[in-house]
Write a protein that holds these residues in place. Sequence first.
Motif, short mmCIF file in Angstrom:
data_model
loop_
_atom_site.label_atom_id
_atom_site.label_comp_id
_atom_site.label_asym_id
_atom_site.label_seq_id
_atom_site.Cartn_x
_atom_site.Cartn_y
_atom_site.Cartn_z
N VAL A 105 -0.42 2.64 -3.95
CA VAL A 105 -1.81 2.77 -3.51
C VAL A 105 -2.60 1.64 -4.16
O VAL A 105 -2.93 1.70 -5.34
CB VAL A 105 -2.40 4.15 -3.89
N ASP A 121 1.56 9.85 1.23
CA ASP A 121 0.40 10.52 1.83
C ASP A 121 -0.62 9.45 2.23
O ASP A 121 -1.46 9.05 1.43
CB ASP A 121 -0.20 11.50 0.80
N GLY A 122 -0.53 9.01 3.47
CA GLY A 122 -1.40 7.93 3.94
C GLY A 122 -2.86 8.29 3.93
O GLY A 122 -3.71 7.44 3.67
N LYS A 123 -3.18 9.55 4.21
CA LYS A 123 -4.58 9.98 4.24
C LYS A 123 -5.21 9.86 2.86
O LYS A 123 -6.33 9.33 2.72
CB LYS A 123 -4.67 11.42 4.74
N ALA A 125 -4.16 7.95 0.38
CA ALA A 125 -4.21 6.53 0.02
C ALA A 125 -5.42 5.86 0.64
O ALA A 125 -6.12 5.07 -0.01
CB ALA A 125 -2.93 5.84 0.47
N HIS A 126 -5.69 6.18 1.90
CA HIS A 126 -6.85 5.59 2.58
C HIS A 126 -8.15 5.99 1.89
O HIS A 126 -9.05 5.16 1.72
CB HIS A 126 -6.86 6.04 4.05
N GLN A 127 -8.25 7.25 1.48
CA GLN A 127 -9.47 7.72 0.81
C GLN A 127 -9.69 6.99 -0.51
O GLN A 127 -10.80 6.61 -0.85
CB GLN A 127 -9.38 9.23 0.58
N LEU A 129 -8.59 4.05 -1.37
CA LEU A 129 -8.77 2.60 -1.22
C LEU A 129 -10.01 2.24 -0.41
O LEU A 129 -10.38 1.06 -0.35
CB LEU A 129 -7.54 1.99 -0.55
N SER A 130 -10.65 3.22 0.22
CA SER A 130 -11.81 2.93 1.06
C SER A 130 -12.94 2.29 0.24
O SER A 130 -13.35 2.83 -0.79
CB SER A 130 -12.34 4.21 1.69
N LYS A 133 -15.86 4.46 -0.88
CA LYS A 133 -15.71 5.51 -1.89
C LYS A 133 -16.08 5.04 -3.30
O LYS A 133 -16.44 5.85 -4.15
CB LYS A 133 -14.26 6.01 -1.89
N LYS A 240 -7.49 14.55 -4.68
CA LYS A 240 -7.93 14.93 -3.33
C LYS A 240 -9.41 15.27 -3.29
O LYS A 240 -10.05 15.16 -2.25
CB LYS A 240 -7.09 16.11 -2.81
#
Length: 242
Positions: A105, A121-123, A125-127, A129-130, A133, A240
């Motif tokens: 990540v 868990d791509g979801k 990881a996206h959160q 790295l956004s 955020k 999370k």
Amino acid sequence: MSEKDRQRLDKILAHIGIGTRKEIKKLVKDKRVTVNHQLVKDPGMHVWTSRDRIEVDGKAVRYREYIYLMMNKPKGVISSTEDDYDEVVVELLAQEHYAFAPFPVGRLDKDTEGLLLLTNDGKLAHQLLSPKKHVPKTYCATVLGEVTEADAEAFRRGVVLDDGYQTLPGELTILRTGSESEIELTIYEGKFHQVKRMFEAVGKKVTYLKRISMGPLHLDESLEPGEYRELTDEEIDLLKRQ
């Protein structure tokens, strides 16, 4: 329970790295697989992942869709899943974890060590790295040159990098200053070589860099460079909620 929890046995065992479908078929033929203590005759049988007890050679098998790993990345290893020339972080994983096809990540430079999260868990990881955020990342570093309160104030305002980009405010803590200084720095974005470039912007050079936290996750100091462990359920929940 939903139908998602009911899957083919051979698919489950393949997913967690027990073997290929062909190898699993042989395990069943050799009477090495049981479900709820009953010998399996059909590798394609459906089982409930949340309630059925699966054993291979008498050892219980734990099904997980996702895996979350904390690694203390060593110097000289690339934060990637593949590279033509250098060793990559996934090559440091045991087969039981490698089978989940986790990926790092974000990235740490080749010569940077410290906290690296790997997951499939791509979801999540996206959160993390956004850019929206602004997940905090804290580094400790050794810097050539005397780091001053003027530098700390410049970082609080945000410094202009060599390409003209002005960083978000960062929190610089001076641990020791002199001809060689030791610092901690928290930043809220992840530009290329950002920590090194921030110090270059104030006329100094980073000679050692280690990431010690990312969001609520702190590096487990018991992990030697190159070692890793699975996250606890509490750590996963904290990530999370980040």
